[in-house]
Design a protein around this motif. Structure first.
Motif, mmCIF file in Angstrom:
data_model
loop_
_atom_site.group_PDB
_atom_site.id
_atom_site.type_symbol
_atom_site.label_atom_id
_atom_site.label_comp_id
_atom_site.label_asym_id
_atom_site.label_seq_id
_atom_site.Cartn_x
_atom_site.Cartn_y
_atom_site.Cartn_z
ATOM 1 N N THR A 46 0.825 -1.212 0.000
ATOM 2 C CA THR A 46 0.000 0.000 0.000
ATOM 3 C C THR A 46 0.856 1.257 0.000
ATOM 4 O O THR A 46 0.392 2.325 -0.409
ATOM 5 N N ILE A 47 2.073 1.158 0.498
ATOM 6 C CA ILE A 47 2.946 2.337 0.529
ATOM 7 C C ILE A 47 4.143 2.190 -0.402
ATOM 8 O O ILE A 47 4.848 3.170 -0.671
ATOM 9 N N TYR A 48 4.404 0.962 -0.892
ATOM 10 C CA TYR A 48 5.495 0.734 -1.843
ATOM 11 C C TYR A 48 4.889 0.128 -3.110
ATOM 12 O O TYR A 48 4.748 -1.101 -3.211
ATOM 13 N N PRO A 49 4.482 0.965 -4.102
ATOM 14 C CA PRO A 49 3.833 0.444 -5.313
ATOM 15 C C PRO A 49 4.741 -0.504 -6.106
ATOM 16 O O PRO A 49 4.249 -1.345 -6.864
ATOM 17 N N GLY A 50 6.041 -0.350 -5.942
ATOM 18 C CA GLY A 50 6.956 -1.208 -6.690
ATOM 19 C C GLY A 50 6.829 -2.679 -6.318
ATOM 20 O O GLY A 50 7.299 -3.542 -7.052
#
Length: 833
Positions: free
Chosen positions: A227-231
């Motif tokens: 949710t906070i790291y799209p990668g």
């Protein structure tokens, strides 16, 4: 009047008994007044007996003596006497120790001394019995197969905390979760699981992980981080979840364990870890049925024999918090003894047979007898023996308490024959069909050259195993003229010529460098033996070599010939070549050669002159009749300041080896007559000195040369002539022993008064003087007066002490005085009656 006499006799008997009781032993109060040098061996033994009664060890003698007022000097002497009599071993302290220890102080309790000592005695006795039972229990436990794992420090079953986290590991409170985000985004978190089961991820919030496996936790954490790291969704960023510091768990150990209780273990601990930290099963615990109870249900059963025999740890599960490990009592145990590789007590399951127990023991040894195994079995009513054939081992059913004995094969051979003696390869050989003595000799590579070929023997066991002897001619057997068949266990002996005759020796003694016995060889000559003995000494007589030979007639006894040996003599010179007969003389076995000493040969003998002579030093004795006056004359005479009255002669105790051995044999008789070991030690120390003082009167010798006072000189003599002496020394029982100036006008008593006079312990009538030349004069008794010897320059005055009265101690005198007073009172009363 008769009553008075009888009463007095009774009192005297009582007094005599009391005095005798005081004299016979050494009381505790007397020890402080003891002089060890004056004690006999029996009195030393009495003191040792008193120490034993008080449980005093040899190492505690110093403190024991100090408590009784004995000086350190006397204590050291006492310990030396005790060791000299080998009594120190009796004082060796041997209190109970180890698993049998009762009272660590080694005390012995007397139950007649009161309730307190009685209670203490039984208390210590109970501890000793209890410790003995613990010891026997432990010894039985160590005999059980598998228990040795819990008695060694080299095998701990510690959990491996450095291995990769198992995928099925379930996360719980206090576990540390390490989250590593790498790729386009780089971040790392070390998060601890809260008591509520959450970890708090920065910028994400709490994530519940309690009860999840590592795989499940990774999936949940990755979903939350995406949710906070799209990668993470696109695959440019990866997430790795691992376990850091692990939590601790509490495991309950119950049942037949050595130390039951609750244990705190790492969360990766297994059943084996828990067993080890609790000491393992006790003497009644099972090694094959260790249960793990989780949540009230049995989840697994651990069999330690699977690990011991096959290295299989399939039941060794990882424990969880609040798991219960229960060690059940054993159901069936049997003991295997004898010829197996691991004799021990083994635990068996219901479906196992004797063959599997033997496999647990590592199988049979090489010397085992496998046809029949004997078993001792306990039935409901009695004991019985069971014979188990070898082909029934795999099907024999076990019963708890069975004891199996596997014997070894007997020490017998089915086809052994032996040959020994004068053959090239002696030893044991296999008996082949139709084998004879000649065949066995060939197997041994034939007989040696020194073999006696006229007779050999065969030791044979008869049918009843009694030995018999069969003799044979060795030469005929080898030549094939005689064929003797062999039997099992026959022992053939071929004798050596050298072994069946006395060893041939020759002896040489006298003036050779290496006298002694030498092995005889054929064609040995006289010169050969002399050379083997290192040649002749310088003192050897060249005209008198004597050879004695045994008389070996070989015929009947001739009573007219009473000679013991034949003797021949030869004259030779130093190179052994002057006498053809001597150089060609051939020796025979047991000849004895003696090389005599030349009668005109003599070695130098020296004496030493020391002190106040014109030319002091070492002088050679010119003739056997040279005297003291002769050597002093050769030394230039005395100097003006010399004191001829103080001259002394020091002479060796023994002049040669023969005198020494003869004197020592007489001294041994003297030692045996000594009263005590201490007397023997003092006497031996005084006698075993190398030199003894010989008093001489040098004035008389110089005035009358050649007189009886003018002694012949001997090798090693030392004559010492001091300066004029001007002092007198006082020793012993005078108030102030000292050295004083000599005055010709002073008498013996004058010198004593100058030293303060005699002490109260002085034995005046035994006083004596040692003059400077070693002469001793003692005090004589004239009627009731003492006649003291004359004092000369350099004299030493000795005043000995009165001997101590043994047994008449103050306590004895007091008892005797009291009894005498009682007797006087009784006699007075009887007179009035």
């Amino acid at each position: 009047m008769l009553k008075k006499v009888l009463l007095l006799q009774l009192l005297l008997l009582v007094m005599g008994y009391c005095v005798q009781a005081q004299v016979s032993g050494i009381s505790q109060s007397q020890l402080s007044q003891v002089k060890v040098d004056n004690l006999s061996d029996d009195q030393i033994r009495q003191i040792v007996a008193q120490m034993k009664n008080n449980n005093v060890s040899f190492s505690e003698i110093d403190s024991y003596a100090a408590q009784r007022g004995i000086s350190s000097t006397e204590t050291a002497k006492l310990k030396a006497r005790i060791q000299q009599l080998n009594l120190d071993k009796e004082l060796t302290s041997t209190p109970a120790s180890g698993v049998f220890a009762g009272d660590s102080s080694g005390r012995q309790y007397n139950i007649s001394n009161g309730d307190q000592d009685t209670a203490q005695y039984y208390q210590d006795r109970y501890k000793q019995i209890k410790n003995r039972e613990d010891y026997e229990r432990e010894m039985k436990r160590r005999r059980i197969f598998g228990m040795e794992l819990f008695n060694t420090q080299n095998l701990t079953f510690e959990p491996n905390l450095r291995m990769a986290t198992p995928a099925n590991y379930k996360i719980a409170t206090d576990d540390e979760i390490i989250i590593d985000v790498y790729g386009y985004s780089e971040v790392q978190h070390s998060l601890k699981v809260t008591p509520e089961g959450y970890i708090r991820i920065p910028y994400v919030g709490p994530v519940y992980v309690n009860g999840l496996t590592m795989t499940e936790a990774k999936n949940r954490i990755t979903t939350q981080l995406s949710t906070i790291y799209p990668g993470i969704r696109s695959g440019n960023t990866n997430v790795q979840v691992s376990l850091g510091n692990i939590r601790s768990i509490k495991v309950i150990m119950i049942g037949e364990v050595v130390r039951p209780g609750t244990y705190t273990l790492p969360s990766l601990a297994t059943v084996a870890n828990a067993l080890y930290v609790s000491g393992g099963p006790n003497e009644n615990g099972s090694l094959r049925n260790v249960e793990v109870v989780r949540g009230g249900k049995k989840i697994t059963s651990f069999d330690l024999y699977d690990f011991l025999m096959n290295g299989d740890l399939k039941g060794n599960v990882v424990l969880q918090d609040q798991d219960i490990v229960r060690v059940s009592p054993y159901k069936k145990r049997v003991e295997l003894l004898g010829e197996v590789k691991r004799p021990a007590i083994f635990e068996a399951k219901d479906n196992e047979t004797l063959q599997q127990i033997i496999d647990f023991a590592g199988g049979y040894t090489d010397n085992s007898f496998r046809d029949v195994i004997r078993a001792l079995r306990v039935t409901n009513k009695a004991r019985e023996y069971v014979n188990i054939p070898g082909d029934s081992i795999a099907s024999f059913r076990l019963k708890s308490g069975d004891r199996f004995y596997i014997d070894s094969v007997i020490n017998r051979y089915t086809n052994r024959v032996t040959i020994s003696g004068a053959v090239f390869h002696a030893g044991d050989y296999a008996l082949e069909p139709g084998m004879t003595v000649a065949d066995l000799i060939k197997r041994a590579d034939g007989i040696q050259e020194i073999a006696a070929t006229t007779r050999g023997i065969i030791r044979r066991l008869q049918d009843d195993y009694t030995p018999s002897i069969i003799n044979f001619n060795v030469q005929e057997v080898i030549a094939g003229k005689s064929n003797i068949p062999l039997q099992r266990e026959d022992s053939v002996i071929i004798f050596s010529k050298l072994a069946i005759r006395e060893q041939f020796l020759v002896k040489i003694g006298g003036e050779v460098n290496q006298p002694g016995y030498f092995s005889y060889a054929d064609s040995m000559h006289l010169e050969d033996l002399i050379m083997m003995a290192g040649g002749l000494k310088d003192a050897a007589s060249l005209k008198h070599i004597e050879i004695s030979r045994r008389i070996r007639t070989g015929g009947n006894f001739d009573s007219s010939d009473v000679r013991m040996a034949i003797t021949e003599q030869f004259d030779i010179n130093s190179d052994l070549s002057s006498n053809t007969a001597a150089s060609a003389f051939m020796l025979q076995p047991f000849d004895e050669v003696v090389v005599r000493r030349s009668p005109s040969y003599s070695e130098q003998a020296n004496v030493t002159l020391d002190g106040e002579v014109v030319y002091p030093g070492t002088y050679a004795i010119n003739t056997k009749k040279e005297r003291i006056s002769d050597v002093i004359k050769r030394a230039g005479g005395l100097r003006p300041e010399a004191s001829s009255e103080g001259a002394v002669l020091l002479r060796r105790t023994y002049t040669n080896a023969q005198d020494s051995s003869f004197q020592l044999s007489k001294l041994e008789v003297f030692y045996n007559k000594a009263q005590d070991t201490f007397d023997v030690a003092k006497t031996r120390a005084s006698i075993e000195r190398n030199e003894q003082l010989l008093g001489i009167e040098l004035n008389t010798i110089l005035q009358n040369p050649g007189s009886k006072y003018d002694l012949y000189l001997e090798e090693g003599d030392v004559i010492r002539i001091p300066k004029k002496l001007q002092t007198v020394q006082l020793f012993g029982e005078v108030y102030f022993p000292k050295k004083v100036r000599f005055d010709n006008n002073f008498s013996f008593r004058t010198y004593i008064r100058g030293a303060g006079g005699f002490t109260s312990q002085a034995l005046k009538r035994r006083s004596y003087i040692v003059y400077a030349n070693g002469e001793v004069k003692s005090t004589r008794k004239l009627l009731f007066f003492n006649s003291y010897p004359k004092v000369k320059p350099g004299s030493e005055i000795y005043v000995p002490a009165k001997p101590e009265r043994k047994g008449l101690t103050p306590a004895t005198v007091g008892i005797a005085s009291g009894l005498a007073s009682v007797a006087l009172i009784i006699v007075t009363i009887l007179d009035r009656l």
